[in-house]
Design a protein around this motif. Sequence first.
Motif, mmCIF file in Angstrom:
data_model
loop_
_atom_site.group_PDB
_atom_site.id
_atom_site.type_symbol
_atom_site.label_atom_id
_atom_site.label_comp_id
_atom_site.label_asym_id
_atom_site.label_seq_id
_atom_site.Cartn_x
_atom_site.Cartn_y
_atom_site.Cartn_z
ATOM 1 N N LEU A 1 10.200 -9.941 -6.159
ATOM 2 C CA LEU A 1 11.198 -9.164 -5.055
ATOM 3 C C LEU A 1 10.570 -8.677 -4.045
ATOM 4 C CD1 LEU A 1 13.518 -7.370 -7.694
ATOM 5 C CD2 LEU A 1 14.065 -9.400 -6.645
ATOM 6 N N ASP A 2 9.360 -8.034 -4.175
ATOM 7 C CA ASP A 2 8.527 -7.461 -3.187
ATOM 8 C C ASP A 2 7.048 -7.629 -3.338
ATOM 9 O OD1 ASP A 2 7.849 -5.788 -0.892
ATOM 10 O OD2 ASP A 2 8.812 -4.245 -1.541
ATOM 11 N N PRO A 3 6.367 -8.969 -2.817
ATOM 12 C CA PRO A 3 5.121 -9.039 -3.168
ATOM 13 C C PRO A 3 4.257 -8.079 -2.345
ATOM 14 C CG PRO A 3 6.085 -10.867 -1.783
ATOM 15 C CD PRO A 3 7.110 -10.083 -2.406
ATOM 16 N N VAL A 4 4.904 -7.560 -1.100
ATOM 17 C CA VAL A 4 4.014 -6.839 -0.297
ATOM 18 C C VAL A 4 3.770 -5.136 -1.033
ATOM 19 C CG1 VAL A 4 3.926 -5.386 1.801
ATOM 20 C CG2 VAL A 4 4.675 -7.817 1.925
ATOM 21 N N ALA A 5 4.971 -4.922 -1.565
ATOM 22 C CA ALA A 5 4.702 -3.668 -2.508
ATOM 23 C C ALA A 5 3.915 -3.622 -3.532
ATOM 24 C CB ALA A 5 6.248 -3.103 -2.582
ATOM 25 N N ALA A 6 4.225 -4.861 -4.069
ATOM 26 C CA ALA A 6 3.282 -5.222 -5.552
ATOM 27 C C ALA A 6 1.993 -5.213 -5.230
ATOM 28 C CB ALA A 6 3.716 -6.452 -6.033
ATOM 29 N N ARG B 1 0.266 -3.568 -3.222
ATOM 30 C CA ARG B 1 -0.264 -2.189 -2.950
ATOM 31 C C ARG B 1 -0.467 -1.205 -4.227
ATOM 32 N NH1 ARG B 1 4.078 -0.730 1.905
ATOM 33 N NH2 ARG B 1 2.990 -2.011 3.590
ATOM 34 N N MET B 2 -0.300 -1.833 -5.298
ATOM 35 C CA MET B 2 -0.344 -1.075 -6.436
ATOM 36 C C MET B 2 -1.034 -1.736 -7.786
ATOM 37 S SD MET B 2 3.751 -0.557 -7.202
ATOM 38 C CE MET B 2 4.197 -0.176 -5.679
ATOM 39 N N GLU B 3 -1.509 -0.899 -8.663
ATOM 40 C CA GLU B 3 -2.037 -1.333 -9.782
ATOM 41 C C GLU B 3 -1.081 -2.014 -10.868
ATOM 42 O OE1 GLU B 3 -5.351 -2.137 -10.424
ATOM 43 O OE2 GLU B 3 -5.841 -1.286 -8.485
ATOM 44 N N PRO B 4 -1.072 -3.198 -11.362
ATOM 45 C CA PRO B 4 -0.106 -3.491 -12.312
ATOM 46 C C PRO B 4 0.027 -2.875 -13.477
ATOM 47 C CG PRO B 4 -1.553 -5.610 -11.758
ATOM 48 C CD PRO B 4 -2.059 -4.020 -11.230
ATOM 49 N N PRO C 1 13.666 -4.381 0.559
ATOM 50 C CA PRO C 1 12.238 -4.233 -0.017
ATOM 51 C C PRO C 1 11.600 -2.875 0.035
ATOM 52 C CG PRO C 1 12.324 -6.380 1.295
ATOM 53 C CD PRO C 1 13.550 -5.730 1.674
ATOM 54 N N PHE C 2 10.973 -2.404 -0.653
ATOM 55 C CA PHE C 2 10.520 -1.081 -0.918
ATOM 56 C C PHE C 2 9.423 -1.106 0.460
ATOM 57 C CE2 PHE C 2 7.401 1.987 -2.611
ATOM 58 C CZ PHE C 2 8.109 2.873 -2.608
ATOM 59 N N SER C 3 8.816 -1.933 0.433
ATOM 60 C CA SER C 3 7.756 -2.331 1.503
ATOM 61 C C SER C 3 8.080 -1.878 2.884
ATOM 62 C CB SER C 3 6.611 -3.466 1.452
ATOM 63 O OG SER C 3 7.736 -4.517 1.459
ATOM 64 N N SER C 4 9.455 -2.278 3.158
ATOM 65 C CA SER C 4 10.137 -2.038 4.425
ATOM 66 C C SER C 4 10.461 -0.650 4.716
ATOM 67 C CB SER C 4 11.525 -2.856 4.450
ATOM 68 O OG SER C 4 12.408 -2.335 3.554
ATOM 69 N N TYR C 5 10.200 0.382 4.048
ATOM 70 C CA TYR C 5 10.296 1.470 4.475
ATOM 71 C C TYR C 5 9.084 2.053 5.160
ATOM 72 C CZ TYR C 5 14.725 1.706 1.700
ATOM 73 O OH TYR C 5 16.142 1.550 1.400
ATOM 74 N N GLY C 6 8.193 1.460 5.324
ATOM 75 C CA GLY C 6 6.866 1.961 5.904
ATOM 76 C C GLY C 6 5.411 1.283 5.397
ATOM 77 N N PRO C 7 4.532 1.569 6.167
ATOM 78 C CA PRO C 7 3.393 0.838 5.824
ATOM 79 C C PRO C 7 2.504 1.158 4.498
ATOM 80 C CG PRO C 7 2.798 2.598 7.309
ATOM 81 C CD PRO C 7 4.392 2.470 7.260
ATOM 82 N N GLY C 8 3.118 2.273 3.807
ATOM 83 C CA GLY C 8 2.513 2.652 2.653
ATOM 84 C C GLY C 8 1.531 3.728 2.506
ATOM 85 N N LEU C 9 1.202 4.437 1.693
ATOM 86 C CA LEU C 9 0.755 5.515 1.617
ATOM 87 C C LEU C 9 -1.024 5.337 1.991
ATOM 88 C CD1 LEU C 9 2.001 7.412 -1.488
ATOM 89 C CD2 LEU C 9 2.449 8.019 0.783
ATOM 90 N N GLY C 10 -1.350 4.200 1.966
ATOM 91 C CA GLY C 10 -2.836 3.674 2.329
ATOM 92 C C GLY C 10 -2.922 3.854 3.951
#
Length: 302
Positions: free
Chosen positions: A136-141, A143-146, A165-174
């Motif tokens: 569904l959201d490979p970018v978000a996936a 960014r995190m450990e399985p 997609p969850f990743s569309s809300y921003g570049p992430g906490l990294g």
Amino acid sequence: MIVGPTASGKSDLAMGVARSIGGAEIVALDSMQVYRGMDVGTATPTAAEQAEVPHHLIDFVDPSEEFAVAELQVRAHAVIDEIRDRGAVPVLVGGTGLYVRAVIDDLKIPGRYPAVRAELEADPDTEALHRRLVDLDPVAAGRMEPSNRRRIVRALEVTAGSGRPFSSYGPGLGHYPPTSFVQLGLCRDRDRLDERITARYQQQVAAGFLDEVRALAEAPISHTASHALGYKELLAHVRGETTLEEALELAVVRTRRFARRQERWFRRDPRIHWLDAPTTPADALSAWQRAAGVLPARTPSG
């Protein structure tokens, strides 16, 4: 912004800094100090401290209520603006990393979708949930450990619930963008921090922590509040599931682990200027002014 692991002494340092500045007000960014009736176990500033220096964002949520970071973000921005409008200095202090990032970086916080989340939580296979997120959201996936179930469930909740997609809300906490806040991090030797965590629980029990938990057990309490460190273990004792000694021992172990996670979270942020504890308010103010460009940086010789 003063950050650091639990029991590092950041609240005391914030008080000292506020006293030294004069006209300063403290804004707490702590996910558990927001709850009323949970003062002893969360080390909420005393009535005397609050009378001396104004404090904000503590004791305003009923323990029966779930409280979201998005609401904290809105309230914190409003409070900070009000403090500045009064000509005072906001001194932020906190150990809840996501709350800190939400405020200083103005993160885009996705909504909550309880029905979707309940369905996801019913699936015990975390790896399967991660594979679903990959689809569904490979970018978000990526960014995190399985194995990080909490983050995977949250990403799936938002993706399925919002339709984006969850990743569309921003570049992430990294991603650590420029911020107008100067962050000072307080660190302690781990052995000493462990000792302080143990000692604080002993002091809290002597100050009425168990009575506080008994009162909470007699009324409805939210999942979030009931799983607060120390409270979860003492609630189990109050229900007769463990002895007091066992509950406190487990609380100490879990809190030490939590402190390690806090330290790792904050250490990833390259914008934080670290200070070794104990440190004086004067040293903290000097570090703040140097970081803000008010004072020249120290030379290698001091």
